[in-house]
Write a protein that holds these residues in place. Structure first.
Motif, PDB file in Angstrom:
ATOM      1  N   ASP A  47       0.852  -1.184   0.000  1.00 26.20           N
ATOM      2  CA  ASP A  47       0.000   0.000   0.000  1.00 26.20           C
ATOM      3  C   ASP A  47       0.895   1.243   0.000  1.00 26.20           C
ATOM      4  O   ASP A  47       1.524   1.563   1.005  1.00 26.20           O
ATOM      5  CB  ASP A  47      -0.897  -0.020   1.245  1.00 26.20           C
ATOM      6  CG  ASP A  47      -1.879   1.138   1.294  1.00 26.20           C
ATOM      7  OD1 ASP A  47      -1.897   1.969   0.358  1.00 26.20           O
ATOM      8  OD2 ASP A  47      -2.634   1.211   2.279  1.00 26.20           O
ATOM      9  N   ALA A  66       0.176   4.268   0.105  1.00 27.67           N
ATOM     10  CA  ALA A  66      -0.279   5.286   1.050  1.00 27.67           C
ATOM     11  C   ALA A  66       0.410   5.146   2.410  1.00 27.67           C
ATOM     12  O   ALA A  66       0.651   6.144   3.084  1.00 27.67           O
ATOM     13  CB  ALA A  66      -1.789   5.219   1.213  1.00 27.67           C
ATOM     14  N   GLU A  96       3.814   6.761   2.050  1.00 26.34           N
ATOM     15  CA  GLU A  96       3.624   8.215   1.986  1.00 26.34           C
ATOM     16  C   GLU A  96       3.324   8.785   3.370  1.00 26.34           C
ATOM     17  O   GLU A  96       3.860   9.827   3.754  1.00 26.34           O
ATOM     18  CB  GLU A  96       2.490   8.573   1.021  1.00 26.34           C
ATOM     19  CG  GLU A  96       2.876   8.412  -0.426  1.00 26.34           C
ATOM     20  CD  GLU A  96       1.711   8.636  -1.378  1.00 26.34           C
ATOM     21  OE1 GLU A  96       0.552   8.382  -0.996  1.00 26.34           O
ATOM     22  OE2 GLU A  96       1.977   9.052  -2.517  1.00 26.34           O
ATOM     23  N   LYS A  97       2.480   8.098   4.119  1.00 30.48           N
ATOM     24  CA  LYS A  97       2.108   8.572   5.460  1.00 30.48           C
ATOM     25  C   LYS A  97       3.334   8.645   6.372  1.00 30.48           C
ATOM     26  O   LYS A  97       3.546   9.633   7.077  1.00 30.48           O
ATOM     27  CB  LYS A  97       1.047   7.659   6.067  1.00 30.48           C
ATOM     28  CG  LYS A  97       0.581   8.095   7.440  1.00 30.48           C
ATOM     29  CD  LYS A  97      -0.443   7.116   7.997  1.00 30.48           C
ATOM     30  CE  LYS A  97      -0.794   7.492   9.425  1.00 30.48           C
ATOM     31  NZ  LYS A  97      -1.563   6.445  10.080  1.00 30.48           N
TER      32      LYS A  97
END
Length: 149
Positions: free
Chosen positions: A62, A64, A67-68
């Motif tokens: 994932d 994301a 990125e988080k």
């Protein structure tokens, strides 16, 4: 391709070009029934990458999540969104170029730390402190000494 406005299947492509990421095709389409235009993106289907977590559980890759973690490490630092996106893109390219179906999260963490070290030392230390789960100040100081020395 169905029209998102009238659900007609009577649509045609009026323009095709590579998308900004150069990994997909952007197509402008026209519905012959209602006359409205819309855009679609065509992307190569890839084999899902499975991440092996520290506790040996497995989950699907994932972007994301990476990125988080990078956004948290770079919080209130002079780093643009473009730089963060570029860093995550580089990490993605590196892990997908390995052409493995499963990859340990520890490897992704190490790749990320290498990239963050070059981008911003403070972001690197923030990420490393969470990723390496520093237990006390001495462990934290040892990591700083390695970075400075």
């Amino acid at each position: 391709m169905k029209c998102p406005f009238c659900s007609s299947e009577n649509t045609r492509v009026i323009d095709s070009r590579p998308a900004d990421d150069n990994n997909s095709i952007r197509r402008r389409r026209l519905c012959d029934d209602c006359g409205k235009r819309f855009t679609t993106y065509e992307k190569v289907e890839t084999i899902p990458l499975i991440i092996i977590k520290k506790d040996n559980n497995r989950e699907q890759y994932d972007r994301a999540k990476i990125e988080k973690g990078v956004l948290l490490a770079c919080h209130k630092r002079p780093i643009s969104v473009e730089q963060i996106t570029k860093l995550v893109d580089e990490v993605e390219v590196e892990i997908f170029n390995r052409e493995e179906k499963e990859i340990p999260s520890s490897l992704i963490g190490e790749i990320l730390m290498d990239k963050l070290k070059d981008l911003d030392p403070v972001a690197y230390v923030r990420f490393a402190s969470v990723y390496r789960e520093f237990k006390d100040v001495n462990t934290f100081m040892n990591e700083l000494k390695k970075m400075l020395g």
